[in-house]
Write a protein that holds these residues in place. Structure first.
Motif, PDB file in Angstrom:
ATOM      1  N   VAL A  15      -1.306   1.520   4.454  1.00 57.95           N
ATOM      2  CA  VAL A  15      -2.131   0.487   5.079  1.00 57.95           C
ATOM      3  C   VAL A  15      -3.407   0.283   4.264  1.00 57.95           C
ATOM      4  O   VAL A  15      -3.804  -0.854   3.994  1.00 57.95           O
ATOM      5  CB  VAL A  15      -2.456   0.852   6.548  1.00 57.95           C
ATOM      6  N   LEU A  16      -4.045   1.377   3.855  1.00 60.88           N
ATOM      7  CA  LEU A  16      -5.275   1.265   3.057  1.00 60.88           C
ATOM      8  C   LEU A  16      -5.046   0.489   1.767  1.00 60.88           C
ATOM      9  O   LEU A  16      -5.907  -0.266   1.327  1.00 60.88           O
ATOM     10  CB  LEU A  16      -5.826   2.654   2.725  1.00 60.88           C
ATOM     11  N   LYS A  17      -3.882   0.660   1.168  1.00 59.83           N
ATOM     12  CA  LYS A  17      -3.560  -0.040  -0.082  1.00 59.83           C
ATOM     13  C   LYS A  17      -2.851  -1.368   0.159  1.00 59.83           C
ATOM     14  O   LYS A  17      -2.549  -2.079  -0.799  1.00 59.83           O
ATOM     15  CB  LYS A  17      -2.695   0.853  -0.969  1.00 59.83           C
ATOM     16  N   CYS A  18      -2.571  -1.668   1.427  1.00 59.92           N
ATOM     17  CA  CYS A  18      -1.847  -2.885   1.807  1.00 59.92           C
ATOM     18  C   CYS A  18      -0.564  -3.035   0.983  1.00 59.92           C
ATOM     19  O   CYS A  18      -0.271  -4.082   0.418  1.00 59.92           O
ATOM     20  CB  CYS A  18      -2.727  -4.126   1.682  1.00 59.92           C
ATOM     21  N   THR A  19       0.191  -1.956   0.953  1.00 59.99           N
ATOM     22  CA  THR A  19       1.460  -1.929   0.244  1.00 59.99           C
ATOM     23  C   THR A  19       2.531  -1.379   1.178  1.00 59.99           C
ATOM     24  O   THR A  19       2.217  -0.668   2.128  1.00 59.99           O
ATOM     25  CB  THR A  19       1.348  -1.079  -1.044  1.00 59.99           C
TER      26      THR A  19
END
Length: 182
Positions: free
Chosen positions: A60-64
């Protein structure tokens, strides 16, 4: 009494997990889970422990979609029994953590229901995904959800095949259900 009604009457649901962020780039579930973690009034039910849970926070933090491997593919017995070593893939480590919190998978102690929220770019609208046509409780729940959403359409998709082994986040629960939105 029909088997469907008996399943609900005999097995009251006491613990429900609502997952978002199984895939870190599917933001609808992430936003809902974060909202419910801050203010759970919408999902609060007397007599039921409902827990909003961010499944894959690093992705989620890397939006991947994932960091090392798809979290929705590592809830199989081999992955869940792997020893934790330094180079274990992040999602395998996370699957083991989720299994410890919401399971163990296949046990009487597992959460009763995990509702896993996803997005898709497919033009399929809101769709409920179930993995077992013999789970009377889940079938009755899908029927309830479809009626509650009417007149809005909400198709149900059964993904069931004798040779498929499900290794999804929601498979930790006694009654797994996925919800996809486009």
């Amino acid at each position: 009494m029909s088997s469907c009604c008996r399943a609900v009457a005999e097995g009251a649901v006491r613990r429900v997990g609502v997952f978002g962020g199984t895939h870190g780039n599917e933001l609808s579930g992430v936003l809902l889970v974060r909202h419910w973690q801050q203010s759970g009034a919408e999902i609060h039910r007397d007599g039921v422990d409902v827990r909003a849970f961010l499944a894959n926070p690093r992705a989620v933090l890397k939006c991947t979609r994932y960091i090392d491997c798809d979290l929705n593919r590592v809830f199989d017995p081999d992955s869940l029994s792997r020893p934790v070593v330094e180079d274990i893939p992040y999602e395998v480590r996370r699957a083991k953590e989720i299994n410890q919190i919401f399971g163990p998978k296949g046990s009487d102690d597992a959460y009763d229901l995990i509702f896993d929220l996803h997005n898709t770019t497919s033009n399929m609208g809101g769709t409920l995904i179930l993995e077992n046509s013999r789970d009377d409780f889940t079938i009755q729940m899908v029927h309830y959800i479809k009626n509650a959403l009417a007149p809005e359409l909400c198709p149900a998709l059964l993904i069931e095949h004798p040779s498929l082994k499900y290794a999804t986040t929601r498979s930790v629960a006694k009654h797994p259900l996925g919800k996809y939105e486009n």
